[in-house]
Design a protein around this motif. Structure first.
Motif, PDB file in Angstrom:
ATOM      1  N   LEU A  45       5.888  -4.787   2.206  1.00  0.00           N
ATOM      2  CA  LEU A  45       5.351  -3.454   1.907  1.00  0.00           C
ATOM      3  C   LEU A  45       4.973  -2.718   3.181  1.00  0.00           C
ATOM      4  O   LEU A  45       5.296  -1.528   3.341  1.00  0.00           O
ATOM      5  CB  LEU A  45       4.123  -3.599   0.998  1.00  0.00           C
ATOM      6  N   ALA A  46       4.309  -3.414   4.105  1.00  0.00           N
ATOM      7  CA  ALA A  46       3.852  -2.771   5.339  1.00  0.00           C
ATOM      8  C   ALA A  46       5.015  -2.376   6.236  1.00  0.00           C
ATOM      9  O   ALA A  46       4.989  -1.315   6.876  1.00  0.00           O
ATOM     10  CB  ALA A  46       2.899  -3.718   6.074  1.00  0.00           C
ATOM     11  N   ILE A  47       6.048  -3.205   6.316  1.00  0.00           N
ATOM     12  CA  ILE A  47       7.200  -2.919   7.183  1.00  0.00           C
ATOM     13  C   ILE A  47       7.908  -1.642   6.752  1.00  0.00           C
ATOM     14  O   ILE A  47       8.378  -0.855   7.594  1.00  0.00           O
ATOM     15  CB  ILE A  47       8.162  -4.115   7.177  1.00  0.00           C
ATOM     16  N   TYR A  48       7.973  -1.407   5.440  1.00  0.00           N
ATOM     17  CA  TYR A  48       8.679  -0.229   4.933  1.00  0.00           C
ATOM     18  C   TYR A  48       7.747   0.922   4.557  1.00  0.00           C
ATOM     19  O   TYR A  48       8.204   1.935   4.028  1.00  0.00           O
ATOM     20  CB  TYR A  48       9.517  -0.611   3.716  1.00  0.00           C
ATOM     21  N   ALA A  49       6.452   0.787   4.825  1.00  0.00           N
ATOM     22  CA  ALA A  49       5.502   1.843   4.466  1.00  0.00           C
ATOM     23  C   ALA A  49       5.720   3.084   5.329  1.00  0.00           C
ATOM     24  O   ALA A  49       5.899   2.986   6.546  1.00  0.00           O
ATOM     25  CB  ALA A  49       4.081   1.325   4.630  1.00  0.00           C
ATOM     26  N   PRO A  50       5.683   4.263   4.728  1.00  0.00           N
ATOM     27  CA  PRO A  50       5.931   5.493   5.497  1.00  0.00           C
ATOM     28  C   PRO A  50       4.767   5.908   6.396  1.00  0.00           C
ATOM     29  O   PRO A  50       4.917   6.807   7.227  1.00  0.00           O
ATOM     30  CB  PRO A  50       6.171   6.542   4.402  1.00  0.00           C
ATOM     31  N   THR A  51       3.596   5.264   6.249  1.00  0.00           N
ATOM     32  CA  THR A  51       2.435   5.620   7.075  1.00  0.00           C
ATOM     33  C   THR A  51       2.044   4.496   8.034  1.00  0.00           C
ATOM     34  O   THR A  51       0.989   4.570   8.674  1.00  0.00           O
ATOM     35  CB  THR A  51       1.232   5.935   6.168  1.00  0.00           C
ATOM     36  N   ALA A  52       2.850   3.438   8.123  1.00  0.00           N
ATOM     37  CA  ALA A  52       2.473   2.238   8.867  1.00  0.00           C
ATOM     38  C   ALA A  52       2.310   2.515  10.353  1.00  0.00           C
ATOM     39  O   ALA A  52       2.974   3.374  10.938  1.00  0.00           O
ATOM     40  CB  ALA A  52       3.522   1.152   8.655  1.00  0.00           C
ATOM     41  N   ILE A  53       1.378   1.796  10.958  1.00  0.00           N
ATOM     42  CA  ILE A  53       1.189   1.796  12.406  1.00  0.00           C
ATOM     43  C   ILE A  53       1.254   0.342  12.871  1.00  0.00           C
ATOM     44  O   ILE A  53       0.395  -0.461  12.521  1.00  0.00           O
ATOM     45  CB  ILE A  53      -0.165   2.408  12.812  1.00  0.00           C
ATOM     46  N   PRO A  54       2.281  -0.038  13.658  1.00  0.00           N
ATOM     47  CA  PRO A  54       3.420   0.784  14.101  1.00  0.00           C
ATOM     48  C   PRO A  54       4.413   1.030  12.960  1.00  0.00           C
ATOM     49  O   PRO A  54       4.584   0.181  12.083  1.00  0.00           O
ATOM     50  CB  PRO A  54       4.050  -0.074  15.195  1.00  0.00           C
ATOM     51  N   LEU A  55       5.057   2.186  13.018  1.00  0.00           N
ATOM     52  CA  LEU A  55       6.003   2.565  11.975  1.00  0.00           C
ATOM     53  C   LEU A  55       7.284   1.755  12.099  1.00  0.00           C
ATOM     54  O   LEU A  55       7.813   1.553  13.194  1.00  0.00           O
ATOM     55  CB  LEU A  55       6.315   4.055  12.078  1.00  0.00           C
ATOM     56  N   GLY A  56       7.779   1.262  10.961  1.00  0.00           N
ATOM     57  CA  GLY A  56       9.008   0.487  10.948  1.00  0.00           C
ATOM     58  C   GLY A  56      10.233   1.353  11.195  1.00  0.00           C
ATOM     59  O   GLY A  56      10.168   2.589  11.208  1.00  0.00           O
ATOM     60  N   ASN A  57      11.350   0.694  11.371  1.00  0.00           N
ATOM     61  CA  ASN A  57      12.594   1.421  11.654  1.00  0.00           C
ATOM     62  C   ASN A  57      13.166   2.135  10.431  1.00  0.00           C
ATOM     63  O   ASN A  57      13.902   3.109  10.568  1.00  0.00           O
ATOM     64  CB  ASN A  57      13.647   0.450  12.203  1.00  0.00           C
ATOM     65  N   TYR A  58      12.818   1.642   9.238  1.00  0.00           N
ATOM     66  CA  TYR A  58      13.401   2.210   8.016  1.00  0.00           C
ATOM     67  C   TYR A  58      12.302   2.463   6.984  1.00  0.00           C
ATOM     68  O   TYR A  58      12.223   1.779   5.962  1.00  0.00           O
ATOM     69  CB  TYR A  58      14.456   1.264   7.438  1.00  0.00           C
ATOM     70  N   PRO A  59      11.437   3.457   7.203  1.00  0.00           N
ATOM     71  CA  PRO A  59      10.383   3.754   6.225  1.00  0.00           C
ATOM     72  C   PRO A  59      10.981   4.224   4.897  1.00  0.00           C
ATOM     73  O   PRO A  59      11.963   4.968   4.879  1.00  0.00           O
ATOM     74  CB  PRO A  59       9.568   4.859   6.897  1.00  0.00           C
ATOM     75  N   GLU A 105      -2.114  -8.433  15.854  1.00  0.00           N
ATOM     76  CA  GLU A 105      -2.697  -7.172  15.389  1.00  0.00           C
ATOM     77  C   GLU A 105      -2.207  -6.785  14.007  1.00  0.00           C
ATOM     78  O   GLU A 105      -2.904  -6.077  13.276  1.00  0.00           O
ATOM     79  CB  GLU A 105      -2.382  -6.054  16.374  1.00  0.00           C
ATOM     80  N   GLY A 106      -1.019  -7.221  13.626  1.00  0.00           N
ATOM     81  CA  GLY A 106      -0.504  -6.902  12.310  1.00  0.00           C
ATOM     82  C   GLY A 106      -0.080  -5.457  12.165  1.00  0.00           C
ATOM     83  O   GLY A 106       0.126  -4.736  13.152  1.00  0.00           O
ATOM     84  N   ILE A 107       0.043  -5.019  10.944  1.00  0.00           N
ATOM     85  CA  ILE A 107       0.483  -3.654  10.627  1.00  0.00           C
ATOM     86  C   ILE A 107      -0.641  -2.951   9.887  1.00  0.00           C
ATOM     87  O   ILE A 107      -1.156  -3.446   8.886  1.00  0.00           O
ATOM     88  CB  ILE A 107       1.768  -3.683   9.767  1.00  0.00           C
ATOM     89  N   ARG A 108      -1.010  -1.765  10.361  1.00  0.00           N
ATOM     90  CA  ARG A 108      -2.187  -1.066   9.843  1.00  0.00           C
ATOM     91  C   ARG A 108      -1.788   0.245   9.156  1.00  0.00           C
ATOM     92  O   ARG A 108      -0.632   0.619   9.117  1.00  0.00           O
ATOM     93  CB  ARG A 108      -3.161  -0.772  10.986  1.00  0.00           C
ATOM     94  N   ASN A 109      -2.812   0.908   8.640  1.00  0.00           N
ATOM     95  CA  ASN A 109      -2.695   2.249   8.030  1.00  0.00           C
ATOM     96  C   ASN A 109      -1.798   2.261   6.796  1.00  0.00           C
ATOM     97  O   ASN A 109      -1.043   3.197   6.555  1.00  0.00           O
ATOM     98  CB  ASN A 109      -2.174   3.262   9.056  1.00  0.00           C
ATOM     99  N   ILE A 110      -1.890   1.219   5.984  1.00  0.00           N
ATOM    100  CA  ILE A 110      -1.147   1.185   4.715  1.00  0.00           C
ATOM    101  C   ILE A 110      -2.039   1.840   3.666  1.00  0.00           C
ATOM    102  O   ILE A 110      -2.770   1.174   2.927  1.00  0.00           O
ATOM    103  CB  ILE A 110      -0.789  -0.261   4.331  1.00  0.00           C
ATOM    104  N   VAL A 111      -2.006   3.159   3.636  1.00  0.00           N
ATOM    105  CA  VAL A 111      -2.958   3.919   2.819  1.00  0.00           C
ATOM    106  C   VAL A 111      -2.541   4.013   1.361  1.00  0.00           C
ATOM    107  O   VAL A 111      -3.355   4.295   0.491  1.00  0.00           O
ATOM    108  CB  VAL A 111      -3.168   5.330   3.401  1.00  0.00           C
ATOM    109  N   GLY A 112      -1.267   3.811   1.078  1.00  0.00           N
ATOM    110  CA  GLY A 112      -0.808   3.845  -0.297  1.00  0.00           C
ATOM    111  C   GLY A 112      -0.533   5.245  -0.810  1.00  0.00           C
ATOM    112  O   GLY A 112      -0.889   6.246  -0.172  1.00  0.00           O
ATOM    113  N   PRO A 113       0.097   5.324  -1.971  1.00  0.00           N
ATOM    114  CA  PRO A 113       0.455   6.638  -2.533  1.00  0.00           C
ATOM    115  C   PRO A 113      -0.728   7.302  -3.231  1.00  0.00           C
ATOM    116  O   PRO A 113      -1.780   6.689  -3.423  1.00  0.00           O
ATOM    117  CB  PRO A 113       1.543   6.278  -3.541  1.00  0.00           C
ATOM    118  N   GLU A 114      -0.518   8.544  -3.602  1.00  0.00           N
ATOM    119  CA  GLU A 114      -1.492   9.255  -4.431  1.00  0.00           C
ATOM    120  C   GLU A 114      -1.039   9.203  -5.880  1.00  0.00           C
ATOM    121  O   GLU A 114       0.148   9.352  -6.183  1.00  0.00           O
ATOM    122  CB  GLU A 114      -1.639  10.705  -3.974  1.00  0.00           C
ATOM    123  N   LEU A 115      -1.976   8.994  -6.775  1.00  0.00           N
ATOM    124  CA  LEU A 115      -1.692   8.957  -8.203  1.00  0.00           C
ATOM    125  C   LEU A 115      -2.546   9.999  -8.910  1.00  0.00           C
ATOM    126  O   LEU A 115      -3.777   9.975  -8.817  1.00  0.00           O
ATOM    127  CB  LEU A 115      -1.984   7.568  -8.780  1.00  0.00           C
TER     128      LEU A 115
END
Length: 328
Positions: free
Chosen positions: A73-87, A146-156
């Motif tokens: 989920l974090a690797i493909y998240a559109p808000t991830a820090i650091p951002l993955g190659n294929y959000p 450090e892992g992958i941060r800023n996985i804020v999730g969608p709005e519902l």
């Protein structure tokens, strides 16, 4: 006149109603930091309870499987820090995470299904520790320690999933679906065969059932459940690190299951709730730096006084009350 609804069904309906009304009764702190957290981690614990109770497998790889879902989920998240190659959009990322977790569960099953007892425990523990160390050392994909941060999730419905009430209701809905799925599987042909293999594997195999296929399938189901929990935990923590799926996290999930009781799926959530309460209020109860000591004492007390956990104590009290009522 026969009762239209059994007492068990009425009790379940009352508990579900109370859980949905809970945000109206307690503060946002309790909803987000205690109950929402307990539901997310309780789902991961539920995957272990399912395997242990109905399959006879005490797997310590469930936190690893949840971590697989969290990292995907974090690797493909559109808000991830650091951002993955294929959000990707959140929905696609969640689906990929659940597929990856299910596949990881099946893979763990294929590796460990031929073993039992302490050997299965050690193999699944080795897999969990190995994956955690691999994630910690890999900087290109998992961003190392450090892992992958800023996985804020969608709005519902216009509300962020980070909102305590929104997260709580999402976690509650997922938890209830998975809980009743496990309850259903317990009485389904698949679940009955699984329990038969747990008790008398040779006899069930003699009836023509494929023992390995059923056991691997059980690990796949548990992988899906753990993946759902891993996605929710990643949203709750707004990211994932190697330490969140390491040895400590693995042991914590096992403690949740044992404290709550491995005799019923509800024990996973009861144990997660008690663990969250102790973790949150440890500074005022004992000492924040001595939390492991505190939870260790609680774990020992539960194991010594009630091997079936809190559910065992509740059953003992109910049996004694029934005995007194029938003898009065």
């Amino acid at each position: 006149m026969r009762r239209l609804v059994s007492p068990v069904v009425l009790a379940n309906m009352a508990v579900v109603a109370l859980l949905f009304l809970l945000p109206l009764l307690v503060s946002s702190f309790w909803i987000g930091n205690i109950f929402g957290r307990s539901l997310a981690y309780g789902i991961v614990a539920l995957s272990l309870t399912f395997l242990a109770t109905y399959g006879g497998f005490v797997s310590l790889a469930q936190t690893m499987v949840a971590g697989v879902a969290g990292y995907v989920l974090a690797i493909y998240a559109p808000t991830a820090i650091p951002l993955g190659n294929y959000p990707l959009p959140w929905g696609v990322g969640i689906i990929l995470a659940l597929v990856a977790a299910t596949f990881a569960g099946l893979l763990v099953g294929l590796i460990a299904v031929k073993t039992n007892d302490i050997y299965l425990l050690m193999i699944t523990l080795a897999l969990a520790v190995g994956f955690g160390l691999f994630a910690q050392s890999n900087t290109e994909i998992f961003n190392g320690y450090e892992g992958i941060r800023n996985i804020v999730g969608p709005e519902l419905f216009g509300s962020s999933i980070r909102s305590p009430k929104t997260f709580y209701y999402i976690a509650l809905t997922v938890a209830l679906i998975l809980y009743f799925l496990v309850v259903y599987l317990r009485k389904s042909p698949f679940g009955l065969v699984l329990q038969g293999l747990r008790d008398t594997a040779r006899r069930v195999s003699a009836l023509g059932y494929h023992a390995t296929a059923h056991r691997v399938a059980a690990f796949g189901v548990a992988g899906f459940i753990a993946g759902c929990g891993g996605v929710l935990v990643t949203f709750y923590n707004m990211g994932i690190t190697a330490s969140s799926i390491g040895m400590g996290a693995t042991v914590n999930v096992l403690i949740m299951c044992v404290i709550g009781g491995l005799v019923h799926p509800a024990g996973a959530f009861i144990g997660a709730l008690l663990f969250s309460l102790l973790d949150t209020f440890a500074p005022s109860i004992y000492d924040r730096d001595r939390f492991n000591t505190l939870i260790g004492f609680v774990f020992l007390a539960v194991v010594l006084l009630s091997p079936n956990g809190v559910l065992g104590v509740m059953k003992l009290i109910r049996d004694r009350l029934d005995f007194r009522r029938h003898n009065n």
